[in-house]
Scaffold this motif. Structure first.
Motif, PDB file in Angstrom:
ATOM      1  N   GLY A  40      78.526  69.542   2.772  1.00 15.35           N
ATOM      2  CA  GLY A  40      77.873  69.418   4.070  1.00 15.35           C
ATOM      3  C   GLY A  40      76.386  69.707   3.988  1.00 15.35           C
ATOM      4  N   ARG A  41      75.662  69.247   4.989  1.00 13.56           N
ATOM      5  CA  ARG A  41      74.205  69.419   4.988  1.00 13.56           C
ATOM      6  C   ARG A  41      73.810  70.895   5.034  1.00 13.56           C
ATOM      7  NH1 ARG A  41      71.681  64.622   5.592  1.00 13.56           N
ATOM      8  NH2 ARG A  41      72.873  62.882   6.482  1.00 13.56           N
ATOM      9  N   GLY A  42      74.566  71.693   5.766  1.00 15.46           N
ATOM     10  CA  GLY A  42      74.229  73.109   5.853  1.00 15.46           C
ATOM     11  C   GLY A  42      74.298  73.792   4.511  1.00 15.46           C
ATOM     12  N   GLU A  43      75.332  73.479   3.734  1.00 15.13           N
ATOM     13  CA  GLU A  43      75.448  74.072   2.407  1.00 15.13           C
ATOM     14  C   GLU A  43      74.320  73.595   1.498  1.00 15.13           C
ATOM     15  OE1 GLU A  43      78.510  74.553  -1.378  1.00 15.13           O
ATOM     16  OE2 GLU A  43      79.196  73.510   0.430  1.00 15.13           O
ATOM     17  N   VAL A  44      73.972  72.302   1.592  1.00 23.46           N
ATOM     18  CA  VAL A  44      72.860  71.775   0.794  1.00 23.46           C
ATOM     19  C   VAL A  44      71.587  72.564   1.073  1.00 23.46           C
ATOM     20  CG1 VAL A  44      71.320  69.793   0.470  1.00 23.46           C
ATOM     21  CG2 VAL A  44      73.789  69.440   0.586  1.00 23.46           C
ATOM     22  N   MET A  45      71.294  72.787   2.344  1.00 22.36           N
ATOM     23  CA  MET A  45      70.048  73.458   2.701  1.00 22.36           C
ATOM     24  C   MET A  45      70.082  74.929   2.322  1.00 22.36           C
ATOM     25  SD  MET A  45      68.563  70.818   3.557  1.00 22.36           S
ATOM     26  CE  MET A  45      66.953  71.419   4.069  1.00 22.36           C
ATOM     27  N   ASP A  46      71.260  75.566   2.420  1.00 22.02           N
ATOM     28  CA  ASP A  46      71.379  76.964   1.984  1.00 22.02           C
ATOM     29  C   ASP A  46      71.150  77.088   0.479  1.00 22.02           C
ATOM     30  OD1 ASP A  46      71.897  77.828   4.534  1.00 22.02           O
ATOM     31  OD2 ASP A  46      74.060  77.992   4.257  1.00 22.02           O
ATOM     32  N   ARG A  47      71.748  76.173  -0.268  1.00 20.20           N
ATOM     33  CA  ARG A  47      71.574  76.208  -1.720  1.00 20.20           C
ATOM     34  C   ARG A  47      70.095  75.996  -2.078  1.00 20.20           C
ATOM     35  NH1 ARG A  47      76.489  75.343  -4.765  1.00 20.20           N
ATOM     36  NH2 ARG A  47      75.249  74.349  -6.417  1.00 20.20           N
ATOM     37  N   ALA A  48      69.457  75.036  -1.417  1.00 25.24           N
ATOM     38  CA  ALA A  48      68.040  74.774  -1.703  1.00 25.24           C
ATOM     39  C   ALA A  48      67.180  75.983  -1.362  1.00 25.24           C
ATOM     40  CB  ALA A  48      67.573  73.546  -0.919  1.00 25.24           C
ATOM     41  N   TRP A  49      67.487  76.630  -0.249  1.00 25.90           N
ATOM     42  CA  TRP A  49      66.675  77.776   0.170  1.00 25.90           C
ATOM     43  C   TRP A  49      66.761  78.924  -0.838  1.00 25.90           C
ATOM     44  CZ3 TRP A  49      62.702  78.388   3.140  1.00 25.90           C
ATOM     45  CH2 TRP A  49      62.279  79.692   3.444  1.00 25.90           C
ATOM     46  N   SER A  50      67.874  79.032  -1.557  1.00 32.47           N
ATOM     47  CA  SER A  50      68.037  80.145  -2.499  1.00 32.47           C
ATOM     48  C   SER A  50      66.930  80.144  -3.546  1.00 32.47           C
ATOM     49  CB  SER A  50      69.415  80.096  -3.159  1.00 32.47           C
ATOM     50  OG  SER A  50      69.523  79.027  -4.091  1.00 32.47           O
ATOM     51  N   TRP A  51      66.534  78.970  -4.036  1.00 35.12           N
ATOM     52  CA  TRP A  51      65.455  78.914  -5.039  1.00 35.12           C
ATOM     53  C   TRP A  51      64.093  79.224  -4.414  1.00 35.12           C
ATOM     54  CZ3 TRP A  51      65.726  74.754  -9.431  1.00 35.12           C
ATOM     55  CH2 TRP A  51      66.896  74.957 -10.182  1.00 35.12           C
ATOM     56  N   ILE A  52      63.915  78.828  -3.169  1.00 30.33           N
ATOM     57  CA  ILE A  52      62.648  79.147  -2.493  1.00 30.33           C
ATOM     58  C   ILE A  52      62.542  80.651  -2.283  1.00 30.33           C
ATOM     59  CG2 ILE A  52      61.349  78.835  -0.353  1.00 30.33           C
ATOM     60  CD1 ILE A  52      62.584  76.006  -0.213  1.00 30.33           C
ATOM     61  N   ASP A  74      63.446  71.978 -12.674  1.00 34.37           N
ATOM     62  CA  ASP A  74      62.433  70.991 -12.328  1.00 34.37           C
ATOM     63  C   ASP A  74      62.881  70.289 -11.051  1.00 34.37           C
ATOM     64  OD1 ASP A  74      64.478  69.366 -13.176  1.00 34.37           O
ATOM     65  OD2 ASP A  74      63.341  68.372 -14.767  1.00 34.37           O
ATOM     66  N   CYS A  75      62.159  69.227 -10.658  1.00 28.81           N
ATOM     67  CA  CYS A  75      62.423  68.629  -9.354  1.00 28.81           C
ATOM     68  C   CYS A  75      63.841  68.083  -9.238  1.00 28.81           C
ATOM     69  CB  CYS A  75      61.391  67.544  -9.050  1.00 28.81           C
ATOM     70  SG  CYS A  75      61.405  66.121 -10.182  1.00 28.81           S
ATOM     71  N   SER A  76      64.308  67.362 -10.255  1.00 28.25           N
ATOM     72  CA  SER A  76      65.642  66.765 -10.181  1.00 28.25           C
ATOM     73  C   SER A  76      66.740  67.801 -10.395  1.00 28.25           C
ATOM     74  CB  SER A  76      65.777  65.630 -11.189  1.00 28.25           C
ATOM     75  OG  SER A  76      65.455  66.070 -12.498  1.00 28.25           O
ATOM     76  N   GLY A  77      66.456  68.840 -11.186  1.00 31.15           N
ATOM     77  CA  GLY A  77      67.415  69.931 -11.328  1.00 31.15           C
ATOM     78  C   GLY A  77      67.601  70.668 -10.016  1.00 31.15           C
ATOM     79  N   PHE A  78      66.509  70.836  -9.286  1.00 25.93           N
ATOM     80  CA  PHE A  78      66.552  71.492  -7.976  1.00 25.93           C
ATOM     81  C   PHE A  78      67.454  70.718  -7.010  1.00 25.93           C
ATOM     82  CE2 PHE A  78      64.502  71.725  -3.687  1.00 25.93           C
ATOM     83  CZ  PHE A  78      64.844  73.027  -3.379  1.00 25.93           C
ATOM     84  N   VAL A  79      67.274  69.403  -6.940  1.00 27.48           N
ATOM     85  CA  VAL A  79      68.092  68.581  -6.048  1.00 27.48           C
ATOM     86  C   VAL A  79      69.544  68.541  -6.531  1.00 27.48           C
ATOM     87  CG1 VAL A  79      68.439  66.241  -5.158  1.00 27.48           C
ATOM     88  CG2 VAL A  79      66.146  67.238  -5.211  1.00 27.48           C
ATOM     89  N   SER A  80      69.739  68.483  -7.858  1.00 30.93           N
ATOM     90  CA  SER A  80      71.096  68.525  -8.410  1.00 30.93           C
ATOM     91  C   SER A  80      71.802  69.811  -7.999  1.00 30.93           C
ATOM     92  CB  SER A  80      71.044  68.418  -9.936  1.00 30.93           C
ATOM     93  OG  SER A  80      70.494  67.191 -10.365  1.00 30.93           O
ATOM     94  N   MET A  81      71.079  70.919  -8.042  1.00 31.57           N
ATOM     95  CA  MET A  81      71.645  72.203  -7.621  1.00 31.57           C
ATOM     96  C   MET A  81      71.981  72.179  -6.136  1.00 31.57           C
ATOM     97  SD  MET A  81      70.785  75.174  -5.787  1.00 31.57           S
ATOM     98  CE  MET A  81      68.994  75.036  -5.716  1.00 31.57           C
ATOM     99  N   ALA A  82      71.063  71.679  -5.303  1.00 34.17           N
ATOM    100  CA  ALA A  82      71.281  71.673  -3.857  1.00 34.17           C
ATOM    101  C   ALA A  82      72.495  70.827  -3.483  1.00 34.17           C
ATOM    102  CB  ALA A  82      70.034  71.160  -3.147  1.00 34.17           C
ATOM    103  N   TRP A  83      72.703  69.716  -4.193  1.00 34.26           N
ATOM    104  CA  TRP A  83      73.843  68.837  -3.909  1.00 34.26           C
ATOM    105  C   TRP A  83      75.118  69.268  -4.641  1.00 34.26           C
ATOM    106  CZ3 TRP A  83      70.864  63.568  -4.582  1.00 34.26           C
ATOM    107  CH2 TRP A  83      70.100  63.328  -3.430  1.00 34.26           C
ATOM    108  N   HIS A  84      75.039  70.331  -5.432  1.00 36.40           N
ATOM    109  CA  HIS A  84      76.178  70.857  -6.182  1.00 36.40           C
ATOM    110  C   HIS A  84      76.744  69.801  -7.140  1.00 36.40           C
ATOM    111  CE1 HIS A  84      79.807  73.864  -5.987  1.00 36.40           C
ATOM    112  NE2 HIS A  84      79.267  73.774  -7.194  1.00 36.40           N
ATOM    113  N   LEU A  85      75.839  69.128  -7.870  1.00 32.45           N
ATOM    114  CA  LEU A  85      76.278  68.169  -8.874  1.00 32.45           C
ATOM    115  C   LEU A  85      76.888  68.902 -10.066  1.00 32.45           C
ATOM    116  CD1 LEU A  85      73.349  65.580  -8.861  1.00 32.45           C
ATOM    117  CD2 LEU A  85      75.370  65.689  -7.391  1.00 32.45           C
TER     118      LEU A  85
END
Length: 335
Positions: A40-52, A74-85
Motif C-alpha cells: 500500500g501507499r502508506g507503507e511505501v511512504m513510511d519505508r521511504a521516510w525511514s531513510w530520511i 543510491d536512488c534506485s536502491g532507495f525506491v527498491s527499498m520503499a517498494w519492498h522489492l
C-alpha cells in the motif's frame, strides 16, 4: 545520479553485490507486505521516510540496513527499498516493474524515472507543491555528499517519466483516512470496501471513496460522510459550498412527534436526516434561529431545504416554519 558510461556493467555488478548483502544480513522486521508482493501507499511512504529520518548518505555500493531490509543506498536502491522489492534494482531495471501514467495521475508512492540524456535517476513522488501541478515534492537520494531527503523540484519534471509500480495497491487506505476507516469498523463498518484510492479534494484536502461513502481529510482532521447525507452533500456542490465536515454523523434528538434521525455539522451548514423527512441542510440566519429555538427536539426535522420567499428565505420543519428577510431578520411561525 550518474552518467550512462558503462552503466549496464556497473548495474549488474552492484545488483549482485546487493543480493549477496541481503543474504548475509539479518532478516528485516515484519511488515504489512512481503518482498516483491502487493504494498500500500502508506507503507511505501513510511519505508521511504525511514531513510530520511536516518539521514542515509548516498552511495553506489554496499547497502543500508534497517528494519525494512538491506538495500543499496543510491536512488534506485532507495525506491527498491520503499517498494519492498526483492533486491536493489538499477534505474533501468525499474522500467520493467512499472508502467507509465499521466502526470496528473501521480499519487504518493509513484515514481519519477529518467534514463536518458546522460541522466539516470529516480525519485518517489509525494505531492505537488503548487496548485498548477508543475513542482513535485519528492523523496530521494541523489548524489555523493548528500543524504536521503524530501524536497521540491522547483524546475518541474525535467523529462522524467511518471511511473507506477505494478504491485502498488492503490485501494489500501493509509494515514489519517486509514485511521478513521479502521475506527468505523473497516470493511465491516458503514463504509464497506474501498472503491478508489485516496485523491485530492477540490479545496486542498484528500478523500477516499468506499462502497457506501467517503472519508475526507484536511490537515489534522478526517471524517466520514455516507448515506443520504452524502447524497445531499454531493448534490449541493460538496465542500465547495459547505466546507469540510467538522464531525462524524451522529444520532439526532427525538422530534416532538417521535421522529428520530441523524445529523452532521460542516463548516458552513448542518445536515439533518430522518427516514420520514430525508436529508436537508440548515444554514445561515435560519440555522441561528433553529439553534436558538432548540433544534429538532423543539421544531422537528427539516422537511425542505431553504427556499425563496417574498423578499427573503423560508425553511419548513415538521413543527414550525422559519422565515428570514433582511429587514426583519428571522421569525418562527408554528404549523
Amino acid at each position: 545520479m550518474r552518467t550512462r558510461t558503462a552503466r549496464r556493467v556497473w548495474g549488474a555488478l552492484v545488483s549482485i553485490l546487493a543480493a549477496v548483502a541481503l543474504t548475509l544480513t539479518a532478516a528485516p522486521a515484519a511488515s504489512a507486505s512481503e518482498p516483491g508482493g502487493s504494498i500500500g501507499r502508506g507503507e511505501v511512504m513510511d519505508r521511504a521516510w525511514s531513510w530520511i529520518a536516518e539521514r542515509v548518505p548516498y552511495s553506489q555500493s554496499g547497502c543500508h540496513n534497517n528494519q525494512f531490509g538491506c538495500y543499496r543506498p543510491d536512488c534506485s536502491g532507495f525506491v527498491s527499498m520503499a517498494w519492498h522489492l526483492n533486491t536493489s534494482l538499477t534505474t533501468w531495471g525499474l522500467w520493467d516493474v512499472t508502467a507509465e501514467i499521466p502526470a496528473h495521475e501521480l499519487q504518493p508512492g509513484d515514481a519519477l524515472l529518467r534514463d536518458s540524456g546522460g541522466v539516470d535517476h529516480v525519485a518517489l513522488f509525494v505531492r505537488w507543491a503548487d496548485a498548477a501541478h508543475t513542482q513535485p515534492v519528492v523523496r530521494e537520494t541523489y548524489d555523493f555528499g548528500q543524504v536521503a531527503e524530501e524536497r521540491v523540484w522547483s524546475n518541474g519534471l525535467r523529462g522524467f517519466s511518471p511511473r507506477r509500480y505494478h504491485q502498488l495497491d492503490d485501494l489500501m487506505p493509509y494515514g489519517s483516512i486509514r485511521a478513521k476507516y479502521d475506527s468505523l469498523g473497516g470493511p465491516g463498518g458503514p463504509l464497506g470496501w474501498p472503491t478508489t484510492g485516496e485523491r485530492d479534494s477540490s479545496l486542498g484536502g484528500r478523500f477516499q471513496a468506499f462502497q457506501n461513502g467517503i472519508v475526507i481529510w484536511r490537515p489534522d482532521e478526517s471524517h466520514a460522510i455516507y448515506g443520504d447525507i452524502l447524497g445531499k452533500f454531493w448534490a449541493t456542490d460538496a465542500e465547495r459550498r459547505w466546507g469540510f465536515p467538522t464531525m462524524d454523523e451522529a444520532e439526532g434528538a427525538a422530534a416532538p412527534n417521535g421522529t428520530r434521525g441523524r445529523y452532521q455539522f460542516f463548516e458552513r451548514g448542518l445536515f439533518l436526516w430522518s427516514p420520514q423527512t430525508g436529508a436537508h441542510v440548515v444554514h445561515g440566519a435560519i440555522y441561528d434561529a433553529f439553534h436558538a429555538a432548540g433544534h429538532e427536539g423543539a421544531l422537528g426535522y427539516a422537511v425542505t431545504d431553504e427556499e425563496d420567499e417574498a423578499g427573503g428565505k423560508v425553511q419548513r420543519f415538521q413543527n414550525a416554519t422559519i422565515h428570514w428577510n433582511p429587514a426583519k431578520g428571522t421569525w418562527i411561525t408554528k404549523d
